[in-house]
Scaffold this motif. Sequence first.
Motif, mmCIF file in Angstrom:
data_model
loop_
_atom_site.group_PDB
_atom_site.id
_atom_site.type_symbol
_atom_site.label_atom_id
_atom_site.label_comp_id
_atom_site.label_asym_id
_atom_site.label_seq_id
_atom_site.Cartn_x
_atom_site.Cartn_y
_atom_site.Cartn_z
ATOM 1 N N ILE A 1 0.836 -1.202 0.000
ATOM 2 C CA ILE A 1 0.000 0.000 0.000
ATOM 3 C C ILE A 1 0.870 1.250 0.000
ATOM 4 C CG2 ILE A 1 -1.635 1.337 1.404
ATOM 5 C CD1 ILE A 1 -2.874 -1.382 2.221
ATOM 6 N N VAL A 2 1.916 1.267 0.806
ATOM 7 C CA VAL A 2 2.819 2.422 0.863
ATOM 8 C C VAL A 2 3.517 2.633 -0.488
ATOM 9 C CG1 VAL A 2 4.967 3.272 1.910
ATOM 10 C CG2 VAL A 2 3.161 2.338 3.355
ATOM 11 N N VAL A 3 3.942 1.564 -1.143
ATOM 12 C CA VAL A 3 4.601 1.677 -2.451
ATOM 13 C C VAL A 3 3.640 2.258 -3.483
ATOM 14 C CG1 VAL A 3 5.545 0.317 -4.369
ATOM 15 C CG2 VAL A 3 6.335 -0.099 -2.044
ATOM 16 N N VAL B 1 4.259 5.829 -5.466
ATOM 17 C CA VAL B 1 4.320 5.922 -6.928
ATOM 18 C C VAL B 1 3.252 6.895 -7.438
ATOM 19 C CG1 VAL B 1 3.920 4.611 -9.057
ATOM 20 C CG2 VAL B 1 5.393 3.682 -7.277
ATOM 21 N N ALA B 2 2.056 6.807 -6.886
ATOM 22 C CA ALA B 2 0.986 7.724 -7.302
ATOM 23 C C ALA B 2 1.356 9.162 -6.948
ATOM 24 C CB ALA B 2 -0.330 7.329 -6.643
ATOM 25 N N GLY B 3 1.949 9.374 -5.790
ATOM 26 C CA GLY B 3 2.374 10.714 -5.393
ATOM 27 C C GLY B 3 3.432 11.274 -6.318
ATOM 28 N N MET B 4 4.389 10.450 -6.710
ATOM 29 C CA MET B 4 5.426 10.923 -7.631
ATOM 30 C C MET B 4 4.828 11.251 -8.996
ATOM 31 S SD MET B 4 8.857 8.748 -6.601
ATOM 32 C CE MET B 4 8.432 7.408 -7.617
ATOM 33 N N TYR C 1 3.366 15.539 -12.705
ATOM 34 C CA TYR C 1 2.383 16.201 -13.562
ATOM 35 C C TYR C 1 2.214 17.666 -13.157
ATOM 36 C CZ TYR C 1 -2.078 17.642 -15.481
ATOM 37 O OH TYR C 1 -3.053 18.338 -16.118
ATOM 38 N N ILE C 2 2.096 17.914 -11.875
ATOM 39 C CA ILE C 2 1.927 19.283 -11.392
ATOM 40 C C ILE C 2 3.158 20.118 -11.708
ATOM 41 C CG2 ILE C 2 1.717 20.688 -9.297
ATOM 42 C CD1 ILE C 2 -0.143 18.485 -8.213
ATOM 43 N N ALA C 3 4.340 19.535 -11.515
ATOM 44 C CA ALA C 3 5.577 20.270 -11.793
ATOM 45 C C ALA C 3 5.739 20.573 -13.277
ATOM 46 C CB ALA C 3 6.778 19.475 -11.292
#
Length: 170
Positions: free
Chosen positions: A67-69, A73-76, A81-83
Amino acid sequence: MTTPPPQGNPFAQAQPAGQPQAPYPPQGGYPQQPGQPGFPPQGAAPYAPVPPQPSGRKLSFKTIKNIVVVIAVAGMAIGGYIASRDDANTASVGDCMHRGSTNDSNPDLEVVECSNAKAQYKVLAKIEGAYLTETLASSKCESEAKDFQYTYTESGDGKDFLLCLKDYKQ
């Protein structure tokens, strides 16, 4: 004088008269002893009672790690995308730009609000296509935006384009 052979099985053992011969030998080998594995005694349950399952599930370390992985990955991906939303490839005519690097080969231009103190350049024209030399880029900007001061070309990311820029004064 010869005697006729006995009738029936010539290899059968002698049995006392009056007892019928069993058609098949008993199966199973040995009689079952109490307390030994095998069939339960008559009247007993065929299986031991199953203890009740504990209510609520406990998460294993492996499940928590997975779950943490996935979240990382989703956060990165979202952060990337935002950056990238304020990169030079999203610029349009009238946008203000900020130079994030002093390196001329990679100035790291990003779109900023024109009211932002970081605003250094204004986009006068954005032209699609590849311009491999400064001379080609300058001549194209001259025809599209007469008072340009700088050119910025980007190619290789699938979208080749040219930005014609001038200093922005607030």
